[in-house]
Design a protein around this motif. Structure first.
Motif, PDB file in Angstrom:
ATOM      1  N   ASP B  30      47.431  44.382  27.105  1.00 44.96           N
ATOM      2  CA  ASP B  30      46.457  45.331  27.631  1.00 44.96           C
ATOM      3  C   ASP B  30      45.050  45.105  27.102  1.00 44.96           C
ATOM      4  OD1 ASP B  30      48.666  48.235  27.734  1.00 44.96           O
ATOM      5  OD2 ASP B  30      48.190  46.700  29.226  1.00 44.96           O
ATOM      6  N   ASN B  50      40.003  46.817  27.038  1.00 43.22           N
ATOM      7  CA  ASN B  50      41.218  47.016  27.809  1.00 43.22           C
ATOM      8  C   ASN B  50      40.815  47.651  29.128  1.00 43.22           C
ATOM      9  OD1 ASN B  50      40.850  49.760  27.356  1.00 43.22           O
ATOM     10  ND2 ASN B  50      42.313  49.829  25.692  1.00 43.22           N
ATOM     11  N   ASN B  51      41.796  48.000  29.916  1.00 44.55           N
ATOM     12  CA  ASN B  51      41.448  48.436  31.265  1.00 44.55           C
ATOM     13  C   ASN B  51      40.772  49.798  31.287  1.00 44.55           C
ATOM     14  OD1 ASN B  51      43.642  49.920  30.577  1.00 44.55           O
ATOM     15  ND2 ASN B  51      44.946  49.234  32.247  1.00 44.55           N
ATOM     16  N   LYS B  52      40.578  50.347  30.111  1.00 45.57           N
ATOM     17  CA  LYS B  52      39.939  51.651  30.049  1.00 45.57           C
ATOM     18  C   LYS B  52      38.627  51.649  29.292  1.00 45.57           C
ATOM     19  CE  LYS B  52      44.457  53.925  29.921  1.00 45.57           C
ATOM     20  NZ  LYS B  52      45.381  54.742  29.104  1.00 45.57           N
ATOM     21  N   SER B  68      35.480  41.248  33.124  1.00 45.26           N
ATOM     22  CA  SER B  68      36.932  41.227  33.290  1.00 45.26           C
ATOM     23  C   SER B  68      37.301  41.470  34.738  1.00 45.26           C
ATOM     24  CB  SER B  68      37.575  42.297  32.401  1.00 45.26           C
ATOM     25  OG  SER B  68      38.986  42.283  32.550  1.00 45.26           O
ATOM     26  N   ASP B  70      40.241  41.100  36.020  1.00 40.85           N
ATOM     27  CA  ASP B  70      41.541  41.771  36.010  1.00 40.85           C
ATOM     28  C   ASP B  70      42.072  41.780  34.581  1.00 40.85           C
ATOM     29  OD1 ASP B  70      42.430  38.799  37.575  1.00 40.85           O
ATOM     30  OD2 ASP B  70      43.062  39.265  35.520  1.00 40.85           O
ATOM     31  N   LYS B  71      43.237  42.395  34.403  1.00 38.47           N
ATOM     32  CA  LYS B  71      43.755  42.600  33.057  1.00 38.47           C
ATOM     33  C   LYS B  71      44.027  41.299  32.318  1.00 38.47           C
ATOM     34  CE  LYS B  71      47.943  44.310  32.060  1.00 38.47           C
ATOM     35  NZ  LYS B  71      49.086  45.246  31.919  1.00 38.47           N
TER      36      LYS B  71
END
Lengths: 112, 114
Positions: B30, B50-52, B68, B70-71
């Motif tokens: 992540d 991270n994605n957040k 980014s 994607d993850k």
């Protein structure tokens, strides 16, 4: 700023001897500690880690000791081999800093 | 299979140029990171993402920006390169953020600014 440091920047040992690399950390809230090995031209590689509820952990030829009282971490390598020659980093994490904080490396040289 | 990969491995460029370094991880992690390693081998974190949440080390010049798509990817874009940017840059990833998990490092990108 940096919160983790190493006592010895260089260490030279004879092949077959045991090596001890020391590390001091400053954040008493850190609860995760890790040792990395970095060979020339490569990225750091995981060796062993330890959480703060332990004071000793053993791997293959390596042992990590954690002394929370004096905020000290050490890596012991048994029967050091030429392939162990590298720069070793300790790192601490889990505290308020939110990430792993790396200390200065110690260069281990193994003499044949 | 390579867990964390970076391209290029070597990058030589002139001052003032803009360049990017790519990073990919196939571990399903992540969180990804960029580190700068100077000539004294000191590893300095530049970003964690991270994605957040993107966490930026406040000492990193704003000429550096992570991107980014994607993850599994975290690229590093550098604008207006300076001599002092010469270093080895490492990408890393971990299961999650918080500094309680092993980070897996890529092979590094040696950037030389002339």
């Amino acid at each position: 700023g940096e919160s983790v440091g190493l006592h010895l920047p260089t260490l030279s040992v004879q092949e077959g001897d045991n090596s001890i690399i020391n590390c001091a950390y400053s954040n008493s809230a850190s609860d995760y500690f890790i040792w990395y090995k970095q060979e020339s031209g490569k990225g750091p590689q995981f060796i062993i880690d330890i959480r703060s509820n332990m004071d000793k952990r053993q791997g293959q030829r390596v042992t990590v000791l954690l002394n929370k009282t004096v905020k000290h971490l050490s890596l012991q390598i048994a029967a050091t081999q030429p392939g162990d020659s590298a720069v070793y980093f300790c790192a601490e994490g889990g505290g308020s800093q939110g990430n792993l904080i790396f200390g200065k490396g110690t260069k281990l040289s193994v003499k044949p | 299979d390579t867990a964390v990969s970076q391209t290029p491995k070597y990058l030589v460029t002139q001052m003032g140029n803009d360049k990017s370094i790519k990073c990919e991880q196939n571990l399903g992690h992540d969180t990804m990171y960029w580190y700068k390693q100077d000539s004294k081998k000191f590893l300095k974190i530049m970003f964690s993402y991270n994605n957040k949440e993107l966490i930026i080390n406040e000492t990193v010049p704003n000429r550096f920006s992570p991107k980014s798509p994607d993850k599994a990817h975290l690229n590093l874009h550098i604008n207006s390169l300076e001599l002092g940017d010469s270093a080895v840059y490492f990408c890393a990833s971990s299961q999650t953020s918080g500094g309680r998990y092993e980070q897996y490092f890529g092979p590094g990108t040696r950037l030389t600014v002339t």
